[in-house]
Design a protein around this motif. Structure first.
Motif, mmCIF file in Angstrom:
data_model
loop_
_atom_site.group_PDB
_atom_site.id
_atom_site.type_symbol
_atom_site.label_atom_id
_atom_site.label_comp_id
_atom_site.label_asym_id
_atom_site.label_seq_id
_atom_site.Cartn_x
_atom_site.Cartn_y
_atom_site.Cartn_z
ATOM 1 N N VAL A 172 41.711 146.056 158.929
ATOM 2 C CA VAL A 172 41.784 146.039 157.468
ATOM 3 C C VAL A 172 40.380 146.012 156.877
ATOM 4 O O VAL A 172 40.047 146.775 155.966
ATOM 5 N N LYS A 173 39.535 145.122 157.403
ATOM 6 C CA LYS A 173 38.180 145.008 156.869
ATOM 7 C C LYS A 173 37.392 146.279 157.129
ATOM 8 O O LYS A 173 36.626 146.738 156.263
ATOM 9 N N ALA A 174 37.583 146.883 158.300
ATOM 10 C CA ALA A 174 36.882 148.132 158.610
ATOM 11 C C ALA A 174 37.283 149.230 157.638
ATOM 12 O O ALA A 174 36.443 150.014 157.179
ATOM 13 N N ILE A 185 35.638 148.531 154.235
ATOM 14 C CA ILE A 185 34.209 148.847 154.293
ATOM 15 C C ILE A 185 33.998 150.355 154.280
ATOM 16 O O ILE A 185 33.085 150.860 153.612
ATOM 17 N N SER A 186 34.843 151.085 154.987
ATOM 18 C CA SER A 186 34.738 152.549 155.012
ATOM 19 C C SER A 186 34.843 153.125 153.607
ATOM 20 O O SER A 186 34.041 153.977 153.203
ATOM 21 N N ARG A 187 35.825 152.647 152.841
ATOM 22 C CA ARG A 187 35.999 153.152 151.472
ATOM 23 C C ARG A 187 34.848 152.730 150.567
ATOM 24 O O ARG A 187 34.443 153.466 149.673
ATOM 25 N N ALA A 188 34.323 151.525 150.797
ATOM 26 C CA ALA A 188 33.180 151.071 150.005
ATOM 27 C C ALA A 188 31.969 151.960 150.262
ATOM 28 O O ALA A 188 31.258 152.350 149.325
ATOM 29 N N LEU A 189 31.739 152.311 151.520
ATOM 30 C CA LEU A 189 30.621 153.199 151.848
ATOM 31 C C LEU A 189 30.822 154.579 151.240
ATOM 32 O O LEU A 189 29.871 155.198 150.739
ATOM 33 N N GLU A 190 32.056 155.059 151.275
ATOM 34 C CA GLU A 190 32.355 156.357 150.664
ATOM 35 C C GLU A 190 32.092 156.318 149.165
ATOM 36 O O GLU A 190 31.540 157.270 148.597
ATOM 37 N N ALA A 228 22.427 150.216 154.348
ATOM 38 C CA ALA A 228 23.443 149.354 153.732
ATOM 39 C C ALA A 228 23.697 148.133 154.612
ATOM 40 O O ALA A 228 23.668 148.206 155.845
ATOM 41 N N VAL A 229 23.950 146.997 153.970
ATOM 42 C CA VAL A 229 24.194 145.738 154.683
ATOM 43 C C VAL A 229 25.468 145.102 154.150
ATOM 44 O O VAL A 229 25.668 145.016 152.931
ATOM 45 N N MET A 230 26.336 144.649 155.064
ATOM 46 C CA MET A 230 27.554 143.926 154.704
ATOM 47 C C MET A 230 27.273 142.433 154.703
ATOM 48 O O MET A 230 26.691 141.896 155.653
ATOM 49 N N HIS A 236 35.730 138.503 160.426
ATOM 50 C CA HIS A 236 36.277 139.812 160.059
ATOM 51 C C HIS A 236 35.227 140.671 159.353
ATOM 52 O O HIS A 236 35.179 141.890 159.543
ATOM 53 N N ASP A 237 34.381 140.039 158.550
ATOM 54 C CA ASP A 237 33.328 140.774 157.843
ATOM 55 C C ASP A 237 32.308 141.338 158.829
ATOM 56 O O ASP A 237 31.890 142.497 158.720
ATOM 57 N N ILE A 238 31.932 140.508 159.794
ATOM 58 C CA ILE A 238 30.923 140.916 160.765
ATOM 59 C C ILE A 238 31.479 141.990 161.703
ATOM 60 O O ILE A 238 30.841 143.023 161.938
ATOM 61 N N ALA A 239 32.687 141.750 162.216
ATOM 62 C CA ALA A 239 33.297 142.710 163.145
ATOM 63 C C ALA A 239 33.667 144.012 162.447
ATOM 64 O O ALA A 239 33.504 145.102 163.005
ATOM 65 N N GLY A 240 34.162 143.920 161.221
ATOM 66 C CA GLY A 240 34.505 145.124 160.466
ATOM 67 C C GLY A 240 33.289 145.982 160.208
ATOM 68 O O GLY A 240 33.340 147.211 160.310
ATOM 69 N N ALA A 241 32.169 145.327 159.878
ATOM 70 C CA ALA A 241 30.922 146.065 159.677
ATOM 71 C C ALA A 241 30.475 146.722 160.978
ATOM 72 O O ALA A 241 29.992 147.860 160.992
ATOM 73 N N GLY A 242 30.663 145.994 162.074
ATOM 74 C CA GLY A 242 30.243 146.507 163.365
ATOM 75 C C GLY A 242 30.953 147.783 163.776
ATOM 76 O O GLY A 242 30.369 148.620 164.487
ATOM 77 N N THR A 243 32.193 147.960 163.330
ATOM 78 C CA THR A 243 32.921 149.181 163.680
ATOM 79 C C THR A 243 32.268 150.422 163.073
ATOM 80 O O THR A 243 32.509 151.539 163.535
#
Length: 235
Positions: free
Chosen positions: A156-158, A161-166, A178-180, A186-193
């Motif tokens: 979910v977090k990934a 984040i994908s939509r936020a980057l888009e 960009a930095v999360m 979940h924030d750290i792992a989602g960013a890592g994906t």
């Protein structure tokens, strides 16, 4: 005790900043845990102590009912609906963490593009940000879409984040640096994906160990500002 990440301060030189909502921008614990406690009582579920209720703050709500309150998967949906009704009545009445609103305004004034990336429903995230008076400072707001919250928390977090980057990219923002920023694993792992650098804030609701994978750990808005500031020139 100072975190290892800040014993040797880093300068990440963020070209854009993605911010989590609960536990990072807003101190929403009382609103969320109060609604959860009421829902559990209404459905005859065993009460949970406050420290356990705090674990609900951040991940998708279905994950919390399943993994923390041990609600069987087939019985979760009515609790989710009841919780959201109770939470909606109080969700906008939450404070912003000290210094975070000023930091958001300073980033905006400096031309740093901002995105909200939250595991909260999009339809809830937007009015909460409005109530905090911060919507105008964000280039894009990315929350969970209808039906998406049935996925695992990191996925979910990934997706968010994908939509936020888009959204940032579509607005012309430079997302190469960009930095999360968030308070939970979940924030750290989602960013890592997405191969995205992340920073964990200690003023939220994370537990020890959730910082694994973060480039830095910070304890207040001043430390976060310093970590995300532009790297010193080497010329």
């Amino acid at each position: 005790m100072t975190s290892p990440a800040l014993d040797h301060p880093v300068r990440l030189g963020a070209t854009a900043v993605l911010l989590d909502l609960d536990g990072t921008v807003t101190d929403s614990a009382a609103a969320i845990t109060g609604a959860i406690a009421e829902t559990l009582e209404a459905f005859g579920r065993p009460p949970l102590v406050q420290d356990t209720l705090l674990r609900f703050v951040g991940p998708p709500i279905r994950e919390g009912f399943r993994d923390i309150a041990a609600v069987p998967e087939a019985e979760i949906e009515p609790l989710v609906a009841d919780y959201r009704t109770r939470y909606a009545a109080r969700m906008a009445d939450v404070p912003v963490f000290p210094g975070v609103d000023e930091l958001i305004r300073s980033w905006h004034a400096a031309g740093v593009p901002l995105a909200l990336a939250t595991a909260k429903l999009q339809t809830m995230a937007e009015p909460i940000l409005d109530a905090a008076g911060l919507t105008a400072y964000f280039t894009t707001v990315s929350g969970v879409l209808a039906g998406e919250d049935t996925l695992g928390g990191v996925q979910v977090k990934a997706n968010v984040i994908s939509r936020a980057l888009e959204g940032l990219s579509a607005a012309g923002a430079d997302i190469t640096g960009a930095v999360m920023v968030g308070d939970r694993y979940h924030d750290i792992a989602g960013a890592g994906t997405h191969g995205l650098t992340s920073v964990l804030v200690r003023w939220g609701y994370g537990r020890p160990g959730e910082e694994e994978g973060a480039a830095a750990v910070v304890h207040d808005a001043g430390e976060l500002a310093a970590v995300l500031a532009a790297r010193p020139s080497t010329s």
